[in-house]
Write an enzyme that holds these catalytic residues in place. Structure first.
Site, PDB file in Angstrom:
ATOM      1  N   THR A  12      30.432  -5.174   5.649  1.00  0.00           N
ATOM      2  CA  THR A  12      29.733  -5.009   4.360  1.00  0.00           C
ATOM      3  C   THR A  12      29.784  -3.561   3.871  1.00  0.00           C
ATOM      4  O   THR A  12      30.177  -3.280   2.738  1.00  0.00           O
ATOM      5  CB  THR A  12      28.250  -5.433   4.537  1.00  0.00           C
ATOM      6  OG1 THR A  12      28.245  -6.686   5.208  1.00  0.00           O
ATOM      7  CG2 THR A  12      27.544  -5.547   3.237  1.00  0.00           C
ATOM      8  N   VAL A  13      29.376  -2.620   4.737  1.00  0.00           N
ATOM      9  CA  VAL A  13      29.310  -1.218   4.306  1.00  0.00           C
ATOM     10  C   VAL A  13      30.713  -0.614   4.242  1.00  0.00           C
ATOM     11  O   VAL A  13      31.036   0.164   3.322  1.00  0.00           O
ATOM     12  CB  VAL A  13      28.383  -0.403   5.244  1.00  0.00           C
ATOM     13  CG1 VAL A  13      28.303   1.038   4.788  1.00  0.00           C
ATOM     14  CG2 VAL A  13      26.994  -1.017   5.283  1.00  0.00           C
ATOM     15  N   LYS A 102      22.108   4.059  12.944  1.00  0.00           N
ATOM     16  CA  LYS A 102      20.800   4.606  13.375  1.00  0.00           C
ATOM     17  C   LYS A 102      20.566   4.383  14.863  1.00  0.00           C
ATOM     18  O   LYS A 102      19.916   5.184  15.533  1.00  0.00           O
ATOM     19  CB  LYS A 102      19.660   3.991  12.568  1.00  0.00           C
ATOM     20  CG  LYS A 102      19.493   2.484  12.794  1.00  0.00           C
ATOM     21  CD  LYS A 102      19.373   1.722  11.537  1.00  0.00           C
ATOM     22  CE  LYS A 102      19.965   0.347  11.735  1.00  0.00           C
ATOM     23  NZ  LYS A 102      20.189  -0.392  10.534  1.00  0.00           N
ATOM     24  N   VAL A 129      19.536   5.902   7.544  1.00  0.00           N
ATOM     25  CA  VAL A 129      18.121   5.628   7.240  1.00  0.00           C
ATOM     26  C   VAL A 129      17.971   5.315   5.752  1.00  0.00           C
ATOM     27  O   VAL A 129      18.402   6.093   4.902  1.00  0.00           O
ATOM     28  CB  VAL A 129      17.230   6.842   7.591  1.00  0.00           C
ATOM     29  CG1 VAL A 129      15.771   6.546   7.277  1.00  0.00           C
ATOM     30  CG2 VAL A 129      17.402   7.248   9.039  1.00  0.00           C
ATOM     31  N   ILE A 133      19.039   5.372  -0.310  1.00  0.00           N
ATOM     32  CA  ILE A 133      18.049   6.377  -0.729  1.00  0.00           C
ATOM     33  C   ILE A 133      18.395   7.722  -0.092  1.00  0.00           C
ATOM     34  O   ILE A 133      18.494   7.815   1.130  1.00  0.00           O
ATOM     35  CB  ILE A 133      16.612   5.988  -0.288  1.00  0.00           C
ATOM     36  CG1 ILE A 133      16.270   4.586  -0.777  1.00  0.00           C
ATOM     37  CG2 ILE A 133      15.596   7.005  -0.768  1.00  0.00           C
ATOM     38  CD1 ILE A 133      14.921   4.079  -0.265  1.00  0.00           C
ATOM     39  N   GLY A 184      19.442 -15.505   3.922  1.00  0.00           N
ATOM     40  CA  GLY A 184      20.261 -14.343   4.296  1.00  0.00           C
ATOM     41  C   GLY A 184      19.515 -13.019   4.230  1.00  0.00           C
ATOM     42  O   GLY A 184      20.114 -11.950   4.330  1.00  0.00           O
ATOM     43  N   GLU A 187      18.212 -11.724   9.743  1.00  0.00           N
ATOM     44  CA  GLU A 187      19.308 -12.087  10.662  1.00  0.00           C
ATOM     45  C   GLU A 187      18.926 -13.342  11.456  1.00  0.00           C
ATOM     46  O   GLU A 187      17.741 -13.624  11.640  1.00  0.00           O
ATOM     47  CB  GLU A 187      19.508 -10.964  11.685  1.00  0.00           C
ATOM     48  CG  GLU A 187      19.727  -9.594  11.088  1.00  0.00           C
ATOM     49  CD  GLU A 187      21.194  -9.294  10.849  1.00  0.00           C
ATOM     50  OE1 GLU A 187      22.053 -10.061  11.333  1.00  0.00           O
ATOM     51  OE2 GLU A 187      21.457  -8.307  10.153  1.00  0.00           O
ATOM     52  N   ASP A 198      14.185  -1.533  14.535  1.00  0.00           N
ATOM     53  CA  ASP A 198      15.038  -0.886  13.540  1.00  0.00           C
ATOM     54  C   ASP A 198      14.279   0.263  12.861  1.00  0.00           C
ATOM     55  O   ASP A 198      14.805   1.375  12.715  1.00  0.00           O
ATOM     56  CB  ASP A 198      15.466  -1.952  12.516  1.00  0.00           C
ATOM     57  CG  ASP A 198      16.186  -1.386  11.317  1.00  0.00           C
ATOM     58  OD1 ASP A 198      17.409  -1.168  11.415  1.00  0.00           O
ATOM     59  OD2 ASP A 198      15.535  -1.168  10.277  1.00  0.00           O
ATOM     60  N   LYS A 202      14.841   4.497  12.928  1.00  0.00           N
ATOM     61  CA  LYS A 202      14.925   5.293  11.696  1.00  0.00           C
ATOM     62  C   LYS A 202      13.858   6.384  11.647  1.00  0.00           C
ATOM     63  O   LYS A 202      14.134   7.515  11.241  1.00  0.00           O
ATOM     64  CB  LYS A 202      14.797   4.366  10.483  1.00  0.00           C
ATOM     65  CG  LYS A 202      16.002   3.429  10.314  1.00  0.00           C
ATOM     66  CD  LYS A 202      15.685   2.353   9.278  1.00  0.00           C
ATOM     67  CE  LYS A 202      16.859   1.418   9.034  1.00  0.00           C
ATOM     68  NZ  LYS A 202      16.467   0.241   8.229  1.00  0.00           N
TER      69      LYS A 202
HETATM   70  N1  HSE Z   1      17.967  -4.557   8.862  1.00  0.00           N
HETATM   71  C1  HSE Z   1      17.771  -3.414   8.043  1.00  0.00           C
HETATM   72  C2  HSE Z   1      16.602  -3.671   7.101  1.00  0.00           C
HETATM   73  C3  HSE Z   1      19.022  -3.102   7.270  1.00  0.00           C
HETATM   74  O1  HSE Z   1      16.107  -4.802   7.006  1.00  0.00           O
HETATM   75  O2  HSE Z   1      16.148  -2.742   6.450  1.00  0.00           O
HETATM   76  C4  HSE Z   1      19.191  -1.649   6.952  1.00  0.00           C
HETATM   77  O3  HSE Z   1      19.144  -0.827   8.075  1.00  0.00           O
END
Ligand code: HSE
Length: 442
Positions: A12-13, A102, A129, A133, A184, A187, A198, A202
């Site tokens: 994706t990125v 991250k 992060v 932004i 979607g 996950e 996550d 960050k």
């Molecule tokens: N899984 C992360 C979120 C994606 O929901 O923010 C971006 O790091």
């Protein structure tokens, strides 16, 4: 002069990044000097959303990290390995690195930045992060003269989406999670997001930049949103709060430090770095950040408060951050014949920050109790809190739940250790049944 970019990953990125690099029209002219030299992928047969020159794709990722022609390696494969080894190999081969990873930076940052400093190369991580932004570069440059006191963020879009829907629909966590997975927004394995991991990665990165020291990930307190119920969201709403998964990095004021469990450990520099669901007053700027959006509030002296808001994930937004890092490196390479480590863009700190234990946190608390419906229960709760130095802001019993009285308490500021001591005593009261939830209040 063209700068050669090696992309690791075309998901994706990676796809968003390639698209920007291949379409410089109307963007900064320096983009025209960037060339995608090679792209490392897992499979050559997969259909791609971006048209690349023939022969650019390879499954030999290591050959990109070591290619003598490549100036900048962009790691977008995610996960710990082989990402960490590829980043280190690229640095050893004198390449600058841009990463959105991250998980690798929060765990292996010291190893990676030491290697980069030794080689005189840059490791840039704006995309790691809060996606699109800009917050890493502001912390490194624009805000660097401020004495930062706190960084507070909603930095996980998935959990913010779930909590927002729970708030709007009065629905329970499991129900909204299942729907978010179908749509979607979450996950198939939601652990990293819903358990706060996550966000912990960050905030460790943001704290390290804001407070100019290294952070051990295991020092970051982490609590996810699985235990937040529709009942809590509804009570919070009535009390004029929204429940948000906040990531907080805060410098402890000397007054807080004087409450410390172990006073011999106290220095001016103790930090608190934590992720947990939090009742946020509706009047607070973070309370109105809804859906998948992210926002980070930075507080410092003399600036006061500044809040960054925007898309925290997604192909285009995250690629915008990746390419801006590539461009920053290209700008340095273009203007400096001998790229010495830039004093603001390279990592210069090497000490680890002292992190205060959670027992020393001073916060307001929200707690929901179930008790037998007997006279004097509210009095007993109040007395037990009082005996332990916990002052109450409000105590309400609005109804019954399965034949038990439901009592909700919001405290004034109290040391977390004292609050838990009071809860322990409350568990021994005759009428006590259970404490379905305890949440911190901002
Ligand atoms: N899984 C992360 C979120 C994606 O929901 O923010 C971006 O790091």
């Amino acid at each position: 002069m063209a700068f050669k970019v090696g992309l690791l990953g075309l998901g994706t990125v990676g796809t968003g990044t390639a698209k920007i690099l291949l379409d410089s029209q109307g963007r900064h002219p320096l983009l025209q000097e960037l060339e995608i030299h090679r792209v490392g992928v897992r499979s050559l047969d997969k259909p791609r959303q971006v048209e690349l020159k023939e022969g650019l794709l390879t499954t030999d990722l290591e050959s990109i990290a070591t290619d003598p022609e490549i100036d900048i390696v962009v790691e977008l494969i995610g996960g710990l390995e082989p990402a960490r080894s590829l980043i280190l190999a690229a640095i050893r081969h004198g390449k600058h690195v841009v990463t959105a990873n991250k998980a690798v930076i929060s765990r292996f940052g010291p190893e990676i930045f030491d290697a980069a400093n030794e080689k005189g190369t840059y490791v840039m991580l704006e995309a790691a992060v809060a996606g699109g932004i800009p917050v890493i570069q502001p912390l490194k440059e624009s805000l660097v003269v401020n004495r930062i006191s706190a960084v507070t963020g909603i930095i996980n879009g998935t959990t913010n989406y779930i909590l927002t829907r729970m708030q709007k629909e009065g629905a329970d966590f499991a129900e909204v999670l299942a729907d978010a997975q179908k749509l979607g927004y979450a996950e198939a394995d939601p652990t990293a997001d819903v358990d706060g991991l996550d966000a912990a990665d960050k905030i460790a990165i943001l704290a390290s930049l804001a407070f100019a020291g290294r952070i051990k990930l295991e020092d970051v307190y982490c609590e996810g949103i699985r235990q937040v119920s529709a009942a809590d969201i509804s009570y919070a709403e009535k009390l004029n709060f929204a429940i948000k998964l906040l990531a907080i990095a805060k410098r402890l004021a000397p007054a807080d430090a004087s409450n410390a469990t172990n006073t011999t450990d106290v220095t001016e520099d103790r930090l608190q770095v934590r992720v947990h669901p939090t009742l946020v007053p509706k009047t607070h700027p973070l309370a109105s950040i809804n859906g998948v959006y992210n926002a980070i509030l930075v507080e410092g002296e003399p600036l006061g408060q500044v809040m960054f808001f925007g898309p925290g994930a997604g192909s285009g937004p995250t690629a915008s951050a990746v390419v801006s890092d590539i461009l920053s490196i290209a700008a340095i390479l273009k203007t400096e014949t001998e790229p010495i480590p830039h004093p603001l863009l390279s990592c210069t700190h090497q000490h680890y920050c002292a992190i205060a234990p959670m027992a020393d946190l001073v916060s307001r608390f929200y707690a929901r109790f179930l008790t037998k419906d007997k006279s004097g229960v509210i009095g007993d709760l109040g007395t037990t809190f009082g005996k332990n130095g916990v002052s109450l802001e409000s105590i309400v019993q609005t109804g019954m739940r399965e034949n038990l009285a439901e009592i909700v308490v919001v405290t004034h500021d109290v040391r977390e250790g004292n609050f838990h001591k009071a809860l322990e005593e409350i568990r021994h009261l005759d009428a006590f049944d259970s404490i379905p939830s305890v949440l911190r209040v901002l």
